[in-house]
Design a protein around this motif. Sequence first.
Motif, PDB file in Angstrom:
ATOM      1  N   TYR A  44      -0.591   3.298 -23.669  1.00 38.45           N
ATOM      2  CA  TYR A  44       0.266   3.842 -24.709  1.00 38.45           C
ATOM      3  C   TYR A  44       1.533   4.331 -24.018  1.00 38.45           C
ATOM      4  CZ  TYR A  44      -3.617   3.794 -28.011  1.00 38.45           C
ATOM      5  OH  TYR A  44      -4.626   3.394 -28.836  1.00 38.45           O
ATOM      6  N   SER A  45       2.666   3.871 -24.485  1.00 33.17           N
ATOM      7  CA  SER A  45       3.892   4.228 -23.768  1.00 33.17           C
ATOM      8  C   SER A  45       4.275   5.687 -23.986  1.00 33.17           C
ATOM      9  CB  SER A  45       5.037   3.318 -24.204  1.00 33.17           C
ATOM     10  OG  SER A  45       5.280   3.466 -25.571  1.00 33.17           O
ATOM     11  N   LEU A  46       3.819   6.273 -25.084  1.00 33.93           N
ATOM     12  CA  LEU A  46       4.239   7.644 -25.396  1.00 33.93           C
ATOM     13  C   LEU A  46       3.690   8.664 -24.398  1.00 33.93           C
ATOM     14  CD1 LEU A  46       5.790   9.310 -27.482  1.00 33.93           C
ATOM     15  CD2 LEU A  46       3.618   9.711 -28.612  1.00 33.93           C
TER      16      LEU A  46
ATOM     17  N   LEU B   5       9.781  13.528 -24.638  1.00 36.83           N
ATOM     18  CA  LEU B   5       8.990  14.213 -23.628  1.00 36.83           C
ATOM     19  C   LEU B   5       9.658  15.480 -23.109  1.00 36.83           C
ATOM     20  CD1 LEU B   5       7.720  11.231 -21.561  1.00 36.83           C
ATOM     21  CD2 LEU B   5       6.391  12.779 -22.943  1.00 36.83           C
TER      22      LEU B   5
ATOM     23  N   HIS C  54      11.206   8.930 -27.704  1.00 34.40           N
ATOM     24  CA  HIS C  54      10.456   9.646 -26.682  1.00 34.40           C
ATOM     25  C   HIS C  54      11.060  11.024 -26.507  1.00 34.40           C
ATOM     26  CE1 HIS C  54       8.235   6.113 -25.192  1.00 34.40           C
ATOM     27  NE2 HIS C  54       9.149   5.574 -25.951  1.00 34.40           N
TER      28      HIS C  54
ATOM     29  N   THR D  87       1.572  -7.888 -31.890  1.00 36.87           N
ATOM     30  CA  THR D  87       0.628  -7.225 -30.979  1.00 36.87           C
ATOM     31  C   THR D  87      -0.822  -7.561 -31.327  1.00 36.87           C
ATOM     32  OG1 THR D  87       2.243  -5.444 -31.051  1.00 36.87           O
ATOM     33  CG2 THR D  87       0.362  -5.060 -29.690  1.00 36.87           C
TER      34      THR D  87
ATOM     35  N   ASP E  36       7.071  -3.160 -30.867  1.00 29.21           N
ATOM     36  CA  ASP E  36       7.312  -1.813 -31.390  1.00 29.21           C
ATOM     37  C   ASP E  36       7.551  -0.804 -30.272  1.00 29.21           C
ATOM     38  OD1 ASP E  36       6.943  -2.417 -34.151  1.00 29.21           O
ATOM     39  OD2 ASP E  36       4.811  -2.654 -33.719  1.00 29.21           O
ATOM     40  N   GLY E  37       7.247  -1.177 -29.082  1.00 29.78           N
ATOM     41  CA  GLY E  37       7.484  -0.282 -27.959  1.00 29.78           C
ATOM     42  C   GLY E  37       6.407   0.764 -27.751  1.00 29.78           C
ATOM     43  N   ASP E  38       5.311   0.686 -28.487  1.00 24.29           N
ATOM     44  CA  ASP E  38       4.288   1.719 -28.324  1.00 24.29           C
ATOM     45  C   ASP E  38       3.252   1.345 -27.273  1.00 24.29           C
ATOM     46  OD1 ASP E  38       3.402  -0.291 -30.091  1.00 24.29           O
ATOM     47  OD2 ASP E  38       1.762   0.991 -30.757  1.00 24.29           O
ATOM     48  N   LEU E  39       3.201   0.080 -26.908  1.00 25.28           N
ATOM     49  CA  LEU E  39       2.235  -0.330 -25.879  1.00 25.28           C
ATOM     50  C   LEU E  39       2.977  -0.950 -24.705  1.00 25.28           C
ATOM     51  CD1 LEU E  39      -0.677  -2.023 -27.871  1.00 25.28           C
ATOM     52  CD2 LEU E  39      -0.544   0.317 -27.077  1.00 25.28           C
TER      53      LEU E  39
ATOM     54  N   TRP F 239      -7.036   2.646 -31.973  1.00 22.84           N
ATOM     55  CA  TRP F 239      -7.874   1.605 -31.389  1.00 22.84           C
ATOM     56  C   TRP F 239      -8.839   2.218 -30.384  1.00 22.84           C
ATOM     57  CZ3 TRP F 239      -4.151  -3.031 -29.954  1.00 22.84           C
ATOM     58  CH2 TRP F 239      -3.851  -3.730 -31.142  1.00 22.84           C
TER      59      TRP F 239
ATOM     60  N   VAL G  59       1.947   0.936 -35.636  1.00 19.91           N
ATOM     61  CA  VAL G  59       1.825   1.751 -34.426  1.00 19.91           C
ATOM     62  C   VAL G  59       0.718   2.778 -34.607  1.00 19.91           C
ATOM     63  CG1 VAL G  59       3.022   3.413 -32.967  1.00 19.91           C
ATOM     64  CG2 VAL G  59       4.243   1.412 -33.802  1.00 19.91           C
TER      65      VAL G  59
ATOM     66  N   ASN H 187       5.383  -4.145 -25.985  1.00 21.77           N
ATOM     67  CA  ASN H 187       5.268  -4.941 -27.193  1.00 21.77           C
ATOM     68  C   ASN H 187       6.506  -4.699 -28.042  1.00 21.77           C
ATOM     69  OD1 ASN H 187       4.726  -2.379 -28.032  1.00 21.77           O
ATOM     70  ND2 ASN H 187       3.086  -2.943 -29.417  1.00 21.77           N
TER      71      ASN H 187
ATOM     72  N   ARG I 159      -2.631   1.238 -34.270  1.00 23.30           N
ATOM     73  CA  ARG I 159      -2.952   0.954 -32.870  1.00 23.30           C
ATOM     74  C   ARG I 159      -3.347   2.218 -32.111  1.00 23.30           C
ATOM     75  NH1 ARG I 159       1.027  -3.242 -33.286  1.00 23.30           N
ATOM     76  NH2 ARG I 159       2.770  -1.990 -32.573  1.00 23.30           N
ATOM     77  N   LYS I 160      -2.826   3.346 -32.581  1.00 25.97           N
ATOM     78  CA  LYS I 160      -3.148   4.620 -31.938  1.00 25.97           C
ATOM     79  C   LYS I 160      -4.644   4.925 -32.041  1.00 25.97           C
ATOM     80  CE  LYS I 160      -2.001   7.716 -29.490  1.00 25.97           C
ATOM     81  NZ  LYS I 160      -1.438   7.527 -28.172  1.00 25.97           N
TER      82      LYS I 160
ATOM     83  N   PHE J 210      10.809   5.197 -32.906  1.00 27.53           N
ATOM     84  CA  PHE J 210       9.905   5.783 -31.942  1.00 27.53           C
ATOM     85  C   PHE J 210      10.718   6.403 -30.816  1.00 27.53           C
ATOM     86  CE2 PHE J 210       5.851   5.662 -29.744  1.00 27.53           C
ATOM     87  CZ  PHE J 210       5.025   5.838 -30.830  1.00 27.53           C
TER      88      PHE J 210
ATOM     89  N   ILE K   5       1.474  14.165 -23.438  1.00 28.80           N
ATOM     90  CA  ILE K   5       1.238  14.326 -24.863  1.00 28.80           C
ATOM     91  C   ILE K   5       0.251  13.270 -25.294  1.00 28.80           C
ATOM     92  CG2 ILE K   5       2.435  14.696 -27.050  1.00 28.80           C
ATOM     93  CD1 ILE K   5       4.461  13.479 -24.293  1.00 28.80           C
TER      94      ILE K   5
ATOM     95  N   ARG L 146       3.837  13.707 -35.700  1.00 27.74           N
ATOM     96  CA  ARG L 146       4.823  12.691 -35.391  1.00 27.74           C
ATOM     97  C   ARG L 146       4.675  11.541 -36.372  1.00 27.74           C
ATOM     98  NH1 ARG L 146       7.286  10.951 -30.204  1.00 27.74           N
ATOM     99  NH2 ARG L 146       6.922  12.980 -29.322  1.00 27.74           N
TER     100      ARG L 146
ATOM    101  N   SER M 208       5.424   4.026 -37.439  1.00 29.35           N
ATOM    102  CA  SER M 208       5.163   2.938 -38.373  1.00 29.35           C
ATOM    103  C   SER M 208       3.658   2.740 -38.502  1.00 29.35           C
ATOM    104  CB  SER M 208       5.834   1.660 -37.886  1.00 29.35           C
ATOM    105  OG  SER M 208       5.082   1.124 -36.830  1.00 29.35           O
TER     106      SER M 208
END
Lengths: 324, 281
Positions: free
Chosen positions: B38-40, A35, A33, B64, B21-24, A106, A100, B19, A103-104, A31, A13, A94, A97
């Motif tokens: 990206y952890s997702l 999957l 998961h 982060t 937030d758990g996203d990285l 970046w 987050v 990190n 950062r997506k 957050f 994803i 989705r 925060s």
Amino acid sequence: MHGEGKTGNFGVICVGLMEGCLLICRLFSSFVHLLNLFLSPTPVVTPKVRPAPPATAPRKDVVKDGTLKKVVEFVESEDGKKMKITRTYKIEKRKASKAVARRKNWKKFGNAEFDAPGPNVATTTVSDDVLMTFITNKEDVESQQEEDPMAKLRGQKMVQCRICKGDHWTTKCPYKDTLGPMQKELADQLGLTSVDNEGDATSSPAAAAAAAVKSGKYVPPVLRDGGTRRGESMATSRRDDNATIRVTNLSEDTRESDLQELFRPFGSIARIYLAKDKITGQSKGFAFISFHRREDAARAIAGVSGFGYDHLILNVEWAKPSTN
Amino acid sequence: MKPILLQGHERSITQIKYNRDGDLLFSCAKDQVVNVWYSLNGERLGSYNGHTGAVWCVDVDWDTKKVLTGAADNTCRLWDCETGKKTNVFDTKSAVRTCGFDFSGNIIMFSTDKQMGYDCLIHLFDMRDSHQITQNEPYLTIPCKDSKVTSAVWGSLGEYIVVGLENGQLLQYSKKSGEILMQTKEHIKQVNDLQTSQDLTMVITASKDTTAKLFDIESLDLLKTYKTERPVNSAAISPIQNHVVLGGGQEAMDVTTTSTRIGKFEARSVCLIMFLCMSLV
């Protein structure tokens, strides 16, 4: 890639978050998961279904249908075959925060600088299924299931233990490793008690000794088994190879003291040799037991062969005379 | 469960860290690269390039923004998390084994190995003082003479660091004075990894002596022991469930020097890796 996430043909994803979406919700949602909830369609790779365009300009068709997005791509493989690759994505929104979501968006850097948006197949793939085995839970369930039928059978005397005649399976017998009741039975059959089988059963000192041993009293050496025997010296009490038995299929944890305990009831033991690993010190699974008398050895073979000891069925036989 | 396979390293991975937030997800390896994912979806965001030796440790601060890495090239580096640009290099005398930001992100800690005649040292820098950073002058250096620091984490409230040593000891060093606040020796072999619970009340050790142990972080009281049959390389406490996860196995390097029967290695082509999940309570 704004405001949508996709599941690719690899079950992967990629999620992009629209700023607008976040302005409305601004929620710090957890957050999670998800999957396994996603569709992971298998890749459809069909070689040359219809005439493909020239390889110099790979064609890409994108069809959007609600939450599904289909990307059809034509590529030429290394051996000159033209292939049509269909990738189906599920688009999912989705919430995340703000930090987050920021950062997506970046920009990629370092070794990933020139990667296209979305996972790069060179670094990210979906690997094989991992099967989890929950050992403790499984055992708990099994033991519960096992116990219930047993409880029903207990009153009906349907099960009888071969060792102690109790109403349980032989494998569950509490005397399984001590061999006590079995040995007594064996001795009864032979018309002997387990203790005074050495020497003359009718002579009075030996009988007294036997009684004393049973009561746990101290017995002077002269009254002990074989104390009345004369004319024996160290030189003549050589180990008789004829009274040696070989025990195999012993468990790794077996020690000499265990063997001593197991075979002592059959008669006096001259020597126990347990083969051990030089490094680990664990048993190699076989042992030699030398009795003083061949009859004792014979009874030991009859009594212990096929006996279940520490989950293993023992195999007892005459030791072959050593070659040297 | 279908796992996502991340292939960004060419040599063995030494540490991974999420990190806050758990996203990285940050990963470092002996191939001198530090990757961030990206952890997702497992997409690689980038890599922090510049180290010239095996990277032993990585840490990221609470928001982060900054990433800290320590490597065997005798440097500890500070990076900008978003762009992957190096912001500072701390030169050391020996390889950097562990590093970490405290909870505020203001104080950084890293420890160096005992090698090439240099003692094992723990360095503490205050990031708010630019002089310390630019001149490479830690406000506190704690020598660790007896043994070598193999793992270290910040304790609760950033008051102290908890350190696991090569001889199996667990120590608490004060952030301010550098003195030993608490110490205990429950392991008989090297502590391979230390990880705290999410609320920083407990710390779990993973040791080469095939056990993992749970300690109260404040008093270093032993709360629980988890026994396994192989060396434990890492252990973690689940943030959501009453579980701990242990991972380990015979190190490939030690396979040839360990008896097959002792090592639980058995005649298989790869060394056995175990993953255990045990109840915390």
